[in-house]
Design an enzyme around this catalytic site. Sequence first.
Site, PDB file in Angstrom:
ATOM      1  N   TYR A  37      11.116   8.970   1.589  1.00 59.33           N
ATOM      2  CA  TYR A  37      10.971   7.986   0.565  1.00 59.33           C
ATOM      3  C   TYR A  37      11.779   8.199  -0.681  1.00 59.33           C
ATOM      4  CZ  TYR A  37       7.706   5.887   3.724  1.00 59.33           C
ATOM      5  OH  TYR A  37       6.792   5.622   4.972  1.00 59.33           O
ATOM      6  N   ARG A  61       5.069  10.955  -2.522  1.00 54.32           N
ATOM      7  CA  ARG A  61       4.913  10.760  -1.043  1.00 54.32           C
ATOM      8  C   ARG A  61       6.176  10.992  -0.137  1.00 54.32           C
ATOM      9  NH1 ARG A  61       4.584   4.479   1.352  1.00 54.32           N
ATOM     10  NH2 ARG A  61       3.721   5.155   3.323  1.00 54.32           N
ATOM     11  N   GLU A  71      13.033  -8.645   2.298  1.00 56.78           N
ATOM     12  CA  GLU A  71      12.089  -7.414   2.781  1.00 56.78           C
ATOM     13  C   GLU A  71      12.884  -6.217   2.361  1.00 56.78           C
ATOM     14  OE1 GLU A  71      10.782  -8.230   6.563  1.00 56.78           O
ATOM     15  OE2 GLU A  71      10.359  -5.824   6.866  1.00 56.78           O
ATOM     16  N   ALA A  94       2.949  -0.480   4.828  1.00 54.35           N
ATOM     17  CA  ALA A  94       2.637  -0.549   6.460  1.00 54.35           C
ATOM     18  C   ALA A  94       2.293  -1.968   6.721  1.00 54.35           C
ATOM     19  CB  ALA A  94       1.358   0.244   6.580  1.00 54.35           C
ATOM     20  N   HIS A 108       3.858  -4.366   9.230  1.00 56.26           N
ATOM     21  CA  HIS A 108       3.780  -4.264  10.827  1.00 56.26           C
ATOM     22  C   HIS A 108       2.570  -5.268  11.227  1.00 56.26           C
ATOM     23  CE1 HIS A 108       6.941  -1.383   9.678  1.00 56.26           C
ATOM     24  NE2 HIS A 108       5.935  -0.616   9.176  1.00 56.26           N
ATOM     25  N   ARG A 139      12.776   5.260  13.001  1.00 61.29           N
ATOM     26  CA  ARG A 139      11.377   5.878  12.999  1.00 61.29           C
ATOM     27  C   ARG A 139      10.490   5.418  13.908  1.00 61.29           C
ATOM     28  NH1 ARG A 139       8.944   5.487   7.158  1.00 61.29           N
ATOM     29  NH2 ARG A 139       7.527   7.118   7.953  1.00 61.29           N
ATOM     30  N   HIS A 183      12.951  -1.973   2.548  1.00 63.12           N
ATOM     31  CA  HIS A 183      12.243  -0.791   2.979  1.00 63.12           C
ATOM     32  C   HIS A 183      13.127   0.520   2.443  1.00 63.12           C
ATOM     33  CE1 HIS A 183       9.473  -2.828   5.282  1.00 63.12           C
ATOM     34  NE2 HIS A 183      10.267  -3.661   5.847  1.00 63.12           N
ATOM     35  N   ASN A 230       8.379  -5.053  -0.522  1.00 61.51           N
ATOM     36  CA  ASN A 230       8.278  -3.893   0.150  1.00 61.51           C
ATOM     37  C   ASN A 230       6.859  -4.020   0.583  1.00 61.51           C
ATOM     38  OD1 ASN A 230       7.928  -1.654   1.727  1.00 61.51           O
ATOM     39  ND2 ASN A 230       9.198  -0.298   0.258  1.00 61.51           N
ATOM     40  N   PRO A 267       0.820  -1.240   0.126  1.00 62.26           N
ATOM     41  CA  PRO A 267       0.174   0.005   0.024  1.00 62.26           C
ATOM     42  C   PRO A 267       0.856   1.418  -0.112  1.00 62.26           C
ATOM     43  CG  PRO A 267      -0.767  -1.544   1.667  1.00 62.26           C
ATOM     44  CD  PRO A 267       0.387  -2.046   1.042  1.00 62.26           C
ATOM     45  N   ASN A 268       0.409   2.223  -0.668  1.00 62.86           N
ATOM     46  CA  ASN A 268       0.867   3.601  -0.848  1.00 62.86           C
ATOM     47  C   ASN A 268       2.195   3.744  -1.555  1.00 62.86           C
ATOM     48  OD1 ASN A 268      -1.247   4.792   0.330  1.00 62.86           O
ATOM     49  ND2 ASN A 268      -0.425   3.827   2.518  1.00 62.86           N
TER      50      ASN A 268
END
Length: 147
Positions: A24, A19, A99, A78, A81, A108, A101, A75, A11-12
Amino acid sequence: MTATILVIHGPNLNMLGRREPHLYGTTTLADINTALQQRGAEAGVQIICIQSNHEGELVDAIQRHGWDAQGIIINPGALTHYGLSLRDALAMLATPIIEVHLSNVYQREAFRHTSVIAPIARGQITGLGWRGYLLALEWLLAELRNT
Ligand code: DQA
């Protein structure tokens, strides 16, 4: 047989470029996918890129393509998590999962320090921006050369 590597963006991530660029970067998702496709073509490997804002669609894509893939770069956004159905879909595969990011999740908010994907991933690259995807691809290509 041509090897296939599945690249999954959660997502996103379709909003990359616009963004929160301080977190990012300004590279778009299309730029990242193009760079991966180019490196894949050079190496003679097929790269399938998928993005969705919906966990179920990512599960569908993994069920459709995951079994035939020789590696997965993900990736999860969210979903990293808390995305347990995403984790379960990945957990049934024997293929190595990396994975990725863009931001360093450990620098963060505390909720980003937990990944439900990490325990079933072969490794994790975090904080190296868009190049993290290419580093993940290099590792998978090196593994493929070894097998
Ligand atoms: C992200 C980090 C996640 O915590 C966040 O929800 C994202 C992007 C990253 O690439 O840094 O959507 O996965």
